[in-house]
Design an enzyme around this catalytic site. Structure first.
Site, mmCIF file in Angstrom:
data_model
loop_
_atom_site.group_PDB
_atom_site.id
_atom_site.type_symbol
_atom_site.label_atom_id
_atom_site.label_comp_id
_atom_site.label_asym_id
_atom_site.label_seq_id
_atom_site.Cartn_x
_atom_site.Cartn_y
_atom_site.Cartn_z
ATOM 1 N N SER A 274 0.841 -1.192 0.000
ATOM 2 C CA SER A 274 0.000 0.000 0.000
ATOM 3 C C SER A 274 0.877 1.243 0.000
ATOM 4 O O SER A 274 1.827 1.351 0.774
ATOM 5 C CB SER A 274 -0.927 -0.008 1.215
ATOM 6 O OG SER A 274 -0.183 -0.109 2.396
ATOM 7 N N GLY B 213 -0.468 4.311 0.412
ATOM 8 C CA GLY B 213 -1.347 5.353 0.943
ATOM 9 C C GLY B 213 -2.207 5.953 -0.148
ATOM 10 O O GLY B 213 -2.854 5.222 -0.900
ATOM 11 N N GLY C 195 -2.093 4.675 -3.974
ATOM 12 C CA GLY C 195 -2.702 3.442 -4.466
ATOM 13 C C GLY C 195 -1.936 2.211 -4.022
ATOM 14 O O GLY C 195 -1.329 2.221 -2.951
ATOM 15 N N GLY D 135 -6.380 1.048 5.351
ATOM 16 C CA GLY D 135 -5.536 -0.142 5.323
ATOM 17 C C GLY D 135 -6.321 -1.398 5.678
ATOM 18 O O GLY D 135 -6.176 -2.445 5.034
ATOM 19 N N ASP D 136 -7.172 -1.308 6.707
ATOM 20 C CA ASP D 136 -7.971 -2.471 7.118
ATOM 21 C C ASP D 136 -8.995 -2.830 6.045
ATOM 22 O O ASP D 136 -9.289 -4.012 5.820
ATOM 23 C CB ASP D 136 -8.663 -2.182 8.454
ATOM 24 C CG ASP D 136 -7.656 -1.981 9.580
ATOM 25 O OD1 ASP D 136 -6.529 -2.521 9.481
ATOM 26 O OD2 ASP D 136 -7.977 -1.277 10.559
#
Lengths: 316, 316
Positions: free
Chosen positions: B225, B227, B230, B256-257
């Site tokens: 990831s 942020g 993408g 993120g989750d």
């Protein structure tokens, strides 16, 4: 038995961090959680010094259950009325001896819950010799809640001590508690605000004069805490001042609750004035050094007590 | 069924205040408490989108009981192993959109408690098609805890996704999870630190190269990831990049989750690559706007999903 009433108890959580910084994330090094609220702290001190005490008030939610569990574990007898709302937490973040506080708003109490408490209290008060009414009122309670409870106690010839602030204090004082314990700042603020309606303006001694107004408003005795400076006590036409030992610094909230605990013990035991005032100052000093409220250092108390005495003041 | 493992769950408490100021006392205007920890958040999202999910992990104390009650109330199935230590809380103080965080240290887990969990997990894993292993390890667990759990899952032909950091992540990757999901910063930090032991230094594309190192270290697929930028996804010799819609800003932890939840769903349903990557970006964007983690805005997801596609990258 001394019954302490805490209508807005709390779970006091203390976090230790390296250095607090707004808008950053902090790793908490150390966490302490303990039951709080002024009446609960007074009860913990009375229990620690061996006085028979019972804690009552309004308590709800998971945090409330935790507060109850901790008081049980400490051996402090409790008889709360359960409410729907969640008990508030206070979070105090300590870095390098300085404190940053976050106070949750606490529950809203319904009229039915307050009604249940008034009934429960009426049953408990018959078992008590002294009732201590301490702290703020949660949202939803009538402003004269303490006045109602003081009148119920008086009807059963049970003595009362009131330690609160704002309207709850002043409406309570009108119900004639045996001792009112405002702090000097509260008193100055109120008397300035109501200067136009006070018929006898303060005359003479700067500290005794304002305290006397509290007697005129209804209290049978008044003890005004001046923080590190000590106490002023008045009953009838007698007045005393007690200087604090120079060592009093630290936990002001803890010191105030220890002062009330000493006064409650004296009222319970029938100790004649002015000895309760000197005892209250010694207890405050012995509590001020503790990092959390509700704890008194017995060694400090025993060391200081013989050197503290009340000085009579001129009546005004 | 998707089994999410949270070895260090939390109660996430959010306070709203007017303006934060160090060494002052603040009245909290608004309190929200909700179950937290990455695996718990992933499970809440999966439950909300209708996937069969079961939450497991280690949970203790009064705070732990509260977390369990809240998950029960939300209808999320749980099967935790109870431990002696108190579940940690995170307190986030929000003023004018900015956040100040206080993270409790959490419990210390005993070897016996970890042993009980390993047994409990071995029983649950047989019921699962996918296991999600998310978040930090509490004190007391072996650093290779995730590696142990990944090997147990593999022995039962159950697929695994690993989303952690530090040693727990890198030792877990060596156990060959089906998907590893490090973030770009974690990857940059680790690869810089181990530059001398990586036999094939990164060549070519700046983002795909470092991700490929994770495959070499053991993961069967990797999703990195970046942020707001993408994702980069690699499996075998194929690589894709998925740009985030410009709208992704806000709650990075929640995003993120949500990404992990989307990958778990794809693994569960056998969705072929690279569709899971585009879905993960849409889910992240739909979660980033929520003030708390573990929540996805379905309307945003449905609106964005058709416009997001993965772009194949040159193999390096």
């Amino acid at each position: 038995m001394i019954l302490t009433v805490t209508l807005n108890p709390a779970l006091d959580v203390t976090y230790t961090v390296d250095a607090i910084s707004a808008h950053a994330t902090h790793r908490v090094r150390h966490v302490v959680s303990q039951p709080g609220g002024k009446g609960v702290n007074v009860a913990r001190i009375l229990h620690a010094v061996g006085e028979p005490v019972l804690v009552t008030g309004l308590l709800g939610g998971v945090t409330g259950a935790f507060v109850m569990t901790q008081l049980d574990a400490a051996g402090v007898p409790v008889s709360f009325v359960r409410i729907q709302g969640e008990c508030r937490r206070t979070v105090t973040v300590v870095d390098a001896g300085e404190a940053t506080g976050f106070w949750e708003p606490g529950p809203t109490v319904t009229p039915a819950e307050w009604g249940r408490f008034v009934e429960h209290y009426a049953a408990l008060v018959r078992l008590a010799r002294v009732v201590v009414l301490s702290g703020s009122l949660p949202t939803g309670l009538p402003a004269d809640a303490y006045a109602v409870l003081i009148r119920t106690a008086a009807a059963h010839r049970v003595r009362t001590i009131l330690d609160s602030s704002g309207e709850a204090l002043w409406l309570g004082i009108a119900a004639r508690p045996d001792i009112a314990k405002p702090d000097a700042e509260e008193l100055a603020e109120r008397l300035a605000a109501t200067a136009t309606v006070v018929s006898h303006p303060c005359i003479g001694d700067d500290d005794v004069g304002p305290a006397r107004q509290v007697l005129r408003l209804g209290a049978r005795a008044v003890v005004v805490s001046h923080g590190r400076r000590g106490l002023v006590g008045l009953t009838g036409d007698q007045a005393w001042r007690v200087a604090a030992p120079e060592a009093i610094t630290g936990n002001a909230a803890g010191a105030g609750d220890a002062c009330v605990a000493a006064l409650a013990r004296a009222l319970h035991d029938g100790t004649p004035w002015p000895a309760p005032l000197a005892d209250a100052v010694a207890m405050s000093a012995a509590a001020a050094g503790a990092p959390v409220a509700g704890v008194v250092d017995q060694d400090t108390y025993c060391r200081l007590r013989p050197y503290i005495a009340a000085t009579a003041q001129a009546a005004t």
